[in-house]
Enzyme design. Structure first.
Site, PDB file in Angstrom:
ATOM      1  N   SER A 191       0.793  -1.225   0.000  1.00  0.00           N
ATOM      2  CA  SER A 191       0.000   0.000   0.000  1.00  0.00           C
ATOM      3  C   SER A 191       0.827   1.277   0.000  1.00  0.00           C
ATOM      4  CB  SER A 191      -0.955  -0.007   1.190  1.00  0.00           C
ATOM      5  OG  SER A 191      -0.242  -0.256   2.374  1.00  0.00           O
ATOM      6  N   HIS A 219      -5.598  -4.419  -2.265  1.00  0.00           N
ATOM      7  CA  HIS A 219      -5.454  -3.328  -3.228  1.00  0.00           C
ATOM      8  C   HIS A 219      -5.538  -3.809  -4.673  1.00  0.00           C
ATOM      9  CE1 HIS A 219      -4.656   0.174  -0.734  1.00  0.00           C
ATOM     10  NE2 HIS A 219      -3.872  -0.565   0.031  1.00  0.00           N
ATOM     11  N   LYS A 250     -12.573  -1.481  -0.700  1.00  0.00           N
ATOM     12  CA  LYS A 250     -11.758  -0.671  -1.609  1.00  0.00           C
ATOM     13  C   LYS A 250     -12.428  -0.651  -2.993  1.00  0.00           C
ATOM     14  CE  LYS A 250      -7.528  -0.587   1.043  1.00  0.00           C
ATOM     15  NZ  LYS A 250      -6.994  -1.586   1.972  1.00  0.00           N
TER      16      LYS A 250
END
Ligand code: PLP
Length: 403
Positions: A191, A219, A250
């Site tokens: 990240s 992610h 996300k």
């Protein structure tokens, strides 16, 4: 703020210590202050009555504001209510939970999947459930905090290898050959830098040493790979990871929720013994319905990922043209290196004055000398918004120097 009139029954020694420590923090690193944002998550955000271009969210596909996703949540709320007030293992499981688990498994190419309240919970619950004291976990030094905490909770032995250093990993694999199982653990996409784990070599190492591989793809799910299956699909390895963890908070709608996906015995074991699955309330059905729709939309509209990739390439190139140091990469996490002192914070403050929201990351979140602004691109950004952002970066360095 309301003050306590009296402190009878309150442990003053504890409050004194916390007060002293907070004072120390305030005078050294400063205290975090959460930004209060108005309106929905999207390519722009309302802050203090201003509209800012949002380069700080994980809403990579723009699905947090997608009308189909929001409609699904509204319908589920109307038909089934907000929450179930029960755990999954009692009377908290609804059809939508099972459908969402099947849809996640199908997306990532796993046999089955199990939901958690968040990926943080999933990572807290997965290691102790699958491993025992005769096992060894080999963890990348830059893994997410939730993986670190989950590994700490497990009774397995822990070995940390230098970030992305597969020679170091191989040495530690060789040293732990006596273990019953070895589990290699990595973020799919890290990240801070947006760098992608070298899964082909990790898979090969795992196979050669008879180890298993766990990837936290928070992610990358929805983002990487032709169908959004994540880092493994990006490398042509979809369905070849032993255990996959990920988030619904996300790219997949930004609501909340996490999951573990993998072979049936893994998922079934988690359902039997994983504490953050068993001893907690079931996911709110409107959130589950929203995530289910987000996954469908993310798969049906590959144009979203193409748009995200084009937006990312455009902003990366514009920042490089301005003379900023942007390490190579393709992920919508774009680190803009502003090394040393308070430069990154100063540039972030100048960007804010220019109408752009992006956060500086400095010590101890990143090592000294690695200070940067982390930019996060979304498919929802328009060409105009990205141009405005680049122009703001162009002026921000001068603004920071003069401030
Ligand atoms: C964001 C993130 C998490 C936490 O996900 P939540 O669902 O928000 O708890 C876990 N792991 C990684 C790698 C992340 O980036």
């Amino acid at each position: 703020m309301r003050r306590l009139a009296r402190r009878d029954g309150v442990n003053v020694a504890l409050l004194d210590r916390l007060g002293t420590e907070l004072y120390g923090r305030r005078t050294t690193t400063g205290l975090r202050r959460d930004l209060v944002v108005s309106g929905a998550q999207g390519p722009t955000l309302g802050v203090d009555g201003e509209t800012l271009v949002n380069l700080a969210s994980n809403d990579y596909l723009g699905l947090a504001g997608d009308p189909e996703v929001l409609d699904a949540a509204r319908r589920a709320l109307r038909d089934g209510g907000l929450g179930v007030a029960a755990g999954r293992v009692l009377c908290g499981t609804r059809e939508v939970h099972r459908e969402l688990e099947a849809s996640i498994a199908d997306l990532v190419g796993a046999e089955d999947a199990v939901l958690y309240g968040s990926c943080f919970d999933a990572n807290l619950g997965v290691f102790d459930a699958l491993l025992g004291p005769d096992d060894v976990v080999l963890s990348d030094a830059l893994n997410h905090a939730s993986l670190i905490d989950g590994i700490r909770l497990a009774r397995a032995r822990r070995r940390v290898f230098a970030h992305a250093d597969l020679d170091d990993l191989e040495r530690r694999l060789a040293e732990s050959a006596d273990a019953r199982h070895r589990l290699i653990v990595t973020d799919g996409v890290f990240s801070m830098d947006g760098d992608v784990a070298a899964l082909p070599r990790l898979c090969e190492l795992a196979r050669r040493h008879d180890a298993a591989l766990l990837v936290d793809d928070s992610h990358a799910t929805g983002v990487l790979g032709a169908t959004g299956a994540g880092t493994a699909e990006h490398f042509g390895l979809a369905g070849r990871i032993d255990v996959l963890t990920g988030t619904l908070g996300k790219a997949l709608g930004g609501g909340a929720g996490g999951f573990v996906a993998g072979p049936r015995p893994v998922v079934e074991t988690l359902r039997q013994v994983s504490r953050p699955y068993i001893f907690t309330n079931a996911m709110s059905p409107p959130l589950a319905a929203a995530a289910l729709t987000a996954i469908r939309v993310a798969r049906e509209r590959p144009g979203l990922r193409e748009r995200l990739a084009a937006n990312t390439a455009r902003l990366r190139a514009a920042l490089r043209d301005l003379g900023y140091e942007v390490p190579p990469g393709e992920h919508p996490i774009v680190p803009v290196m502003l090394r040393g002192g308070t430069l990154a914070c100063d540039v972030a403050a100048a960007l804010r004055r220019e109408g752009v929201l992006a956060f500086a990351l400095s010590h101890p979140v990143v090592p000294l000398g690695e200070e940067r602004i982390r930019v996060q691109v979304s498919a929802a950004h328009t060409a105009d918004q990205l141009e405005l952002a680049a122009a703001a970066f162009g002026r921000a360095r001068a603004g920071a120097a003069g401030s």
